[in-house]
Design a protein around this motif. Structure first.
Motif, PDB file in Angstrom:
ATOM      1  N   ASN A 211       0.830  -1.216   0.000  1.00 47.24           N
ATOM      2  CA  ASN A 211       0.000   0.000   0.000  1.00 47.24           C
ATOM      3  C   ASN A 211       0.861   1.261   0.000  1.00 47.24           C
ATOM      4  O   ASN A 211       0.458   2.300  -0.554  1.00 47.24           O
ATOM      5  N   GLN A 214       1.926   2.255  -3.488  1.00 46.59           N
ATOM      6  CA  GLN A 214       0.871   2.784  -4.354  1.00 46.59           C
ATOM      7  C   GLN A 214       0.704   4.306  -4.225  1.00 46.59           C
ATOM      8  O   GLN A 214      -0.015   4.910  -5.016  1.00 46.59           O
ATOM      9  N   LEU A 219       5.429   6.515  -6.216  1.00 50.08           N
ATOM     10  CA  LEU A 219       5.460   6.268  -7.659  1.00 50.08           C
ATOM     11  C   LEU A 219       6.501   7.148  -8.344  1.00 50.08           C
ATOM     12  O   LEU A 219       7.159   6.733  -9.314  1.00 50.08           O
ATOM     13  N   ASN A 339      -3.956  -2.750  -1.890  1.00 50.57           N
ATOM     14  CA  ASN A 339      -4.215  -1.852  -3.012  1.00 50.57           C
ATOM     15  C   ASN A 339      -3.358  -2.289  -4.199  1.00 50.57           C
ATOM     16  O   ASN A 339      -2.131  -2.182  -4.164  1.00 50.57           O
ATOM     17  N   SER A 341      -3.811  -1.198  -7.450  1.00 48.42           N
ATOM     18  CA  SER A 341      -4.069  -0.324  -8.608  1.00 48.42           C
ATOM     19  C   SER A 341      -2.816  -0.100  -9.454  1.00 48.42           C
ATOM     20  O   SER A 341      -2.898  -0.022 -10.680  1.00 48.42           O
ATOM     21  N   HIS A 342      -1.633   0.000  -8.813  1.00 52.38           N
ATOM     22  CA  HIS A 342      -0.389   0.208  -9.555  1.00 52.38           C
ATOM     23  C   HIS A 342       0.592  -0.933  -9.319  1.00 52.38           C
ATOM     24  O   HIS A 342       1.805  -0.758  -9.515  1.00 52.38           O
ATOM     25  N   ALA A 343       0.070  -2.075  -8.913  1.00 52.69           N
ATOM     26  CA  ALA A 343       0.932  -3.222  -8.621  1.00 52.69           C
ATOM     27  C   ALA A 343       1.321  -3.939  -9.908  1.00 52.69           C
ATOM     28  O   ALA A 343       0.638  -3.848 -10.933  1.00 52.69           O
TER      29      ALA A 343
END
Length: 404
Positions: A211, A214, A219, A339, A341-343
Motif C-alpha cells: 500500500n 501505491q 510512484l 491496493n 491499482s499500480h501493482a
C-alpha cells in the motif's frame, strides 16, 4: 525476533512433541515406531501393535470387571456425576484403544507426511503468544487431571477411608486415557494457531509495503524497473506463504481424522457430565429444603469440581477452534485490503491466487462431518443442558410431591 529465540521455540515444541509420543506409546495408544532421522518418521510396528493389544485387553478386563462388580452390588448410581463421568470415560478409553489399533497404519503414514517442523522453521512465532498458548495446553493436560485427583482423594477419604490412595489413581487413569487424544489435538492446534498468526504478521508486513508503494510520492520516487523487481520479490514471498497456508489447511484436516471419534465421544461425555453435575447440585438442595435432610456440602463440592472441569474443557476447545477460524479469516481480510491499482501483474496474480485459495478452502473443524466446532458450541451445550435439566427437575419434583 532473533534466530536464537526461533531455535529455542523449535526445541521446546520438539521436546513436548517427543514427550507426548513417548507417553502415548507407553499407554498403548500409538502402535507406531518413531525415528527422528528417518524419511518416514513413523512406521507401523507389529511389536508395538501387540503391546497396544495387551494394554487394551488388560484395561478392558480390569475396568469391565469393576463395572460388573458394581452392578452386582447395586453400587451404580447414575445420579452421581462422578460415577457417570467415570463410566463414560472408561467406555471412551476402550473405544480409543480399539480405533487407534485399527487405524495404526493410516496414522503412521499421515504423521510421516506432515511437514510440521519444516513449516514451524519457516515462520517466526511470537514468543509471548506461544508461551501463553503452550501454558494453556499444559493446564488442560496436567492441571485438570491433578484437580480431578484431588476430588477423588476427597471422595476416597469420605466414602472409603480404609482404602489407599492408589484407588484414586486407579479411578483417574481412564479419564487421562480418554482425553489423551483430545489433548494431542488441542496441543497441535495451539501450535497451528500460532503458525497462522505468524503467517498473518508476514501478510500484514506485505500489506503495509504494498500500500505504501501505491502512493503518488512513492510512484515518483522509484523507477519502474525497481518497482517491478520489488513486486516480483514480494510475489515470490507471497507464493511461499500461500504454500504454507495450504500445508496448514490440508494437514490440519488430516490430523483431525484419527481424533474425530474421540472428540465427539468426549463432547458427549462432557454434555452428560455437565447435565448430571447440575442435577446433583439441585438434588442436594432439594433434599435439604423439601425433605429436611442435612446439606451434603462436601459431596456437592466434589460434584462441582467435575462440573467445572467439563465446562472448562468445552470452553477451551470452543475458544481454540474459534481463534483458528478468526486467524484464517484474517488472512482473507488482509489480502482484500491490498491496493493493487499500480501493482505489478505478477504480484496481482499471486494475490488473486492466495485469495482464491483462502476463499475456496474455507477452514472448518468438523469432526466426522457432524458438527462444526466454534463459539456456538458453548451456547448449544448450555441449551441442551438446560433442556435436559428442565425435564429431569420436573420429573423429580413431580415424584417428590406425590410422596408428600
Amino acid at each position: 525476533m532473533n534466530l536464537g529465540s526461533d531455535y529455542a521455540h523449535r526445541r521446546m515444541v520438539k521436546f513436548l512433541t517427543v514427550t507426548l509420543i513417548v507417553f502415548m506409546t507407553a499407554s498403548g495408544l500409538l502402535a507406531n515406531r518413531y525415528r527422528s532421522g528417518s524419511r518416514e518418521r513413523f512406521r507401523f510396528s507389529k511389536a508395538y501393535l501387540a503391546y497396544a493389544l495387551l494394554w487394551t485387553t488388560a484395561f478392558s478386563l480390569v475396568y469391565g470387571r469393576q463395572i460388573y462388580k458394581d452392578y452386582l452390588q447395586g453400587q451404580i448410581n447414575l445420579k452421581d456425576a462422578i460415577t457417570l463421568y467415570s463410566y463414560m470415560n472408561i467406555t471412551v478409553a476402550v473405544i480409543n484403544y480399539v480405533t487407534q489399533m485399527i487405524i495404526s497404519d493410516h496414522v503412521a503414514k499421515m504423521m510421516s507426511r506432515v511437514p510440521f517442523f519444516d513449516t514451524l522453521k519457516s515462520l517466526r512465532l511470537d514468543s509471548r503468544s506461544l508461551y501463553k498458548s503452550i501454558t494453556l495446553a499444559l493446564v488442560k493436560t496436567i492441571v485438570f487431571p491433578l484437580t480431578l485427583e484431588v476430588a477423588f482423594i476427597l471422595q476416597q477419604r469420605r466414602q472409603h477411608p480404609e482404602m489407599s490412595l492408589i484407588w484414586t489413581v486407579y479411578r483417574l487413569f481412564p479419564l487421562v486415557i480418554s482425553n489423551l487424544l483430545n489433548n494431542c489435538y488441542f496441543g497441535a492446534m495451539v501450535i497451528v494457531k500460532e503458525m497462522l498468526n505468524a503467517l498473518n504478521v508476514r501478510l500484514e508486513s506485505q500489506l503495509q509495503e504494498v500500500n505504501l508503494l501505491q502512493r503518488e510520492d512513492q510512484l515518483k520516487m522509484f523507477t519502474k524497473y525497481y518497482r517491478m523487481q520489488r513486486f516480483c520479490s514480494l510475489a515470490d514471498e507471497l507464493d511461499k506463504l500461500a504454500h504454507r497456508y495450504k500445508l496448514i489447511y490440508v494437514h490440519s484436516g488430516k490430523y483431525l481424522t484419527p481424533m474425530s471419534l474421540s472428540m465427539i465421544l468426549s463432547l458427549i461425555c462432557h454434555l452428560l457430565g455437565i447435565t448430571v453435575g447440575f442435577y446433583s447440585l439441585y438434588y442436594a438442595i432439594a433434599d435439604t429444603f423439601i425433605l429436611g435432610k442435612p446439606y451434603d456440602g462436601l459431596g456437592s463440592l466434589i460434584n462441582l469440581v467435575f462440573l467445572l472441569i467439563s465446562l472448562a474443557e468445552v470452553t477451551l476447545l470452543s475458544h481454540l477452534c474459534n481463534h483458528l477460524l478468526v486467524a484464517t479469516r484474517r488472512s482473507a481480510v488482509i489480502l482484500q485490503q491490498m491496493n493493487l491499482s499500480h501493482a505489478d501483474r505478477r504480484y496481482r496474480q499471486a494475490v488473486h491466487s492466495f485469495t482464491l485459495l483462502v476463499t475456496v478452502t474455507k477452514f472448518q473443524i468438523k469432526p466426522l462431518g457432524l458438527y462444526e466446532l466454534d463459539m456456538r458450541l458453548i451456547s448449544n451445550v448450555f441449551s441442551a443442558v438446560a433442556m435436559f435439566l428442565l425435564i429431569l427437575v420436573q420429573a423429580d419434583l413431580s415424584q417428590r410431591f406425590k410422596m408428600l
